[in-house]
Structures are given as C-alpha cells and as structure tokens.
Design an enzyme around this catalytic site. Sequence first.
Site, PDB file in Angstrom:
ATOM      1  N   HIS A   4       0.817  -1.214   0.000  1.00 29.16           N
ATOM      2  CA  HIS A   4       0.000   0.000   0.000  1.00 29.16           C
ATOM      3  C   HIS A   4       0.850   1.263   0.000  1.00 29.16           C
ATOM      4  CE1 HIS A   4      -4.121  -1.487   0.198  1.00 29.16           C
ATOM      5  NE2 HIS A   4      -3.652  -2.496   0.912  1.00 29.16           N
ATOM      6  N   ASP A  49       1.663  -3.694  -9.733  1.00 27.07           N
ATOM      7  CA  ASP A  49       1.293  -4.987 -10.324  1.00 27.07           C
ATOM      8  C   ASP A  49       1.593  -5.009 -11.819  1.00 27.07           C
ATOM      9  OD1 ASP A  49       0.338  -5.229  -7.812  1.00 27.07           O
ATOM     10  OD2 ASP A  49      -1.772  -5.206  -8.341  1.00 27.07           O
TER      11      ASP A  49
END
Length: 392
Positions: A34, A174
């Site tokens: 995060h 990602d």
Amino acid sequence: MKKQVQALFREIYGDHPHIRTFFAPGRINLIGEHIDYNGGYVLPAAISLGNYVAVAHRKDSTIRMYSQQFPDSGVIQLSLDQLDYRSKHSWANYVKGIIQELLIRKYPINHGFDMVITGNLPRGVGLSSSASIEVLVATMLDHLFHLNLSKETIVEIAQYVENHYIHVQCGIMDQFAITFAQKNHAMLLHSTTQKHAMIPLNLSGYNLVVVNSKKERSLIDSQYNTRKNECEKALMILKPHFHVKYLCDIDYESFISRLDLFKTNELYLRRARHVITENLRTRLAADALMQHDLHRFGELMLESHYSLKSDYEVTSAELDALVELGMNSGSIGSRMMGAGFGGVTLHLVKDNDFARFTQSVSHGYHHRFDIEPDIFIIDTSDGAHELIDVRE
Ligand code: GLA
C-alpha cells in the site's frame, strides 16, 4: 500449458492456421504494501502461475472471447465499436478496456479476433489476476497488430484501464512487475520515478510460500479507494510543513518529530505512519536481501504485517491467524500480501521445514475457521511474453 490453451481454442472455435499464444504471470510482493500510490518503494516478483491466451485474427470486426475460468459466461461476442463497460461482461471488461484505450490513443486495431483464456493463477486473492489479464491482452494486441508498444506504455495503459475503466485506484506495482519481471529476481521499484533494480533471489535453502486463506475479499475495491483517500487527507495535513508531493517523500525522523500536526486526526496519523515506516522497511529489506540476511528480511516482513494490521487496518482475522500460525510453524517471516481484507499470506520457510509448516498451518487454520487453506511454494517467472516453441 501452451498446448492446452491452443486445444481449448480449437474446441471453442474450430481449427485455425495461425493461433498465437501468450503468457502473463501473477505477482507476489515481498514487502512494500500500500505504498505504490504514495510514492514509495515496493519489492515484487512475477510468479510462474499466470494467465494464458490463444488468439487468431478474424477478417471482420467481431471479437469473440471465452475464459475457461468463467465458463458460465460462455463466448462473449461483440464488435470493435461496442467496448463500453458492462457489468454483465465481468472478466471480459478487462479485455474491452484495453482495446478501447488503445483505440482512443489511435493504435490501429482494425479488425477482430477470436481468443480464449485459461490459467492457473488463483483469482481475487492478492496475486494480481486482473493486472495479469490487462498486461496479457495489451501484450497480445501489441504483437497481433504490430503496435510497437514499449513496455512502459503497456504498463501505463494497463494501469490507466484499471483506474479509469474498472475504477479501482491501484498503483503501478502490479502492472509494472508483470511486464518487466525477470525470473529468479525480485524488483526494487520506485513507484513514481519507475526506476527499478533487479535483485537476485538467492534464498539459500529457503522458499517463498503462499497460503491462500480462501477468505473472499469483500468490499476490497471500495476499501482500497478509501485507504487512498485517507492517505491524501494525511498528506494535506503534512504538506504545508514539508512541501512534498507524496507521503513517502517524508522520512521517518521528520515525520515522528511532527506528530503534533495530527492532534485531532489519529486515524490519518496511523495511515501515514504505516506508509512512511513501510517505505523504510522496504529499503531495509532490499538491503537485507542483497546481503543474504534472510532473518533480518523475515523480521521486516513481520513488522510489515503488524503495521498493516494496526495502523493501516487492511488485514482480517484469517490473515492474522495465518501469520501467527506460520510463525509458529517454522516460518522466519510472514505477512499478508497484496491489498488485503482476505486473500493470501506470504512466508519464508526453510526447505526442510516445509512439510511441518504445511501440516501445522493447515491443521491450525482448519481448526479455527473450518477452511482448508491452499499452500504452495512460489517459483518466479519472467514478465509477459509470447510463447514460441516452448518445450513442455
Ligand atoms: C493492489 C494494487 C497495487 C498495490 C497493492 C497493495 O495489488 O493493485 O497497486 O497498491 O494492492 O500494495
């Protein structure tokens, strides 16, 4: 898998003389959770589990898509001018989003195609199945239509689609890892400059082990966007005093010296504290990895988990239990991985301890939650690519 996905293509659409196949991996993130939307460092690697597509040109402008993972949706058929998001198209929206974005940017996708997707990457558990599909489709279209996309452009388009078409405000980790990864390496990636360094994964007798809690990640998208907003609020509080663009531009000592700024905003203090300490941990963990200090690496993984649990509040009872069970079953470092709220945990486990680890984590988890977790050793992989003459 190449043969399997080609066989699936023939089963669905019949034979075709020019079927091409592509692979995109999933990813793990060793540490740095995060913080890719807060200007920080992350440490992902691509894994050998992923998605496969077989595709062939059509002469008209029809697109037909089938996913073995969503057999109930059947073959989804549409034309090149019907690409708007429709919830009933579920997985196919990722494909449509990429095509639409390429067309908006005037890339010449001038006829249709038939495609099937299959794969062995568990979906929706924190291994980036959606980014894997996005990068897979962008890579496939790049080759099929000779678009000459750079890897940077593939990453940018895939993230753009996730943010503006799927409406999840994810960071860049990602898509970047899935595009740029190298087998047997982790990647220390700085999320805003995109500078990255490949770090060899010499784990000397240890394995990276993933445990799937099989706990569905409910409300994940809205919770993810909420965390992002909370970080923006925390940044607003700090900005007038630090003149920075991202939370991760503030170092830990400076942050600690100005906790008074959060007098009435304890929640934002905790969110910022996770982000700033996680950024520091990631750099320390990369150093530890380069120095083969796996025990230090493991300690940092565990600290990361506790920070995600107490300050960022994105774990769950199941993930916390798996971390605790893992640490009591031979793991030297355990943490939840990915966006959280369910999904998977990552552990560092010695070869010889793996059998004991599996047995004791399964037993303990089943006892508490009546669920049999999936436990597997991670193999790393290269980023997305066409499968040409791979011997299987
Ligand atoms: C998801 C997002 C990533 C990252 C992680 C949490 O996987 O897609 O960009 O923010 O969550 O680290």
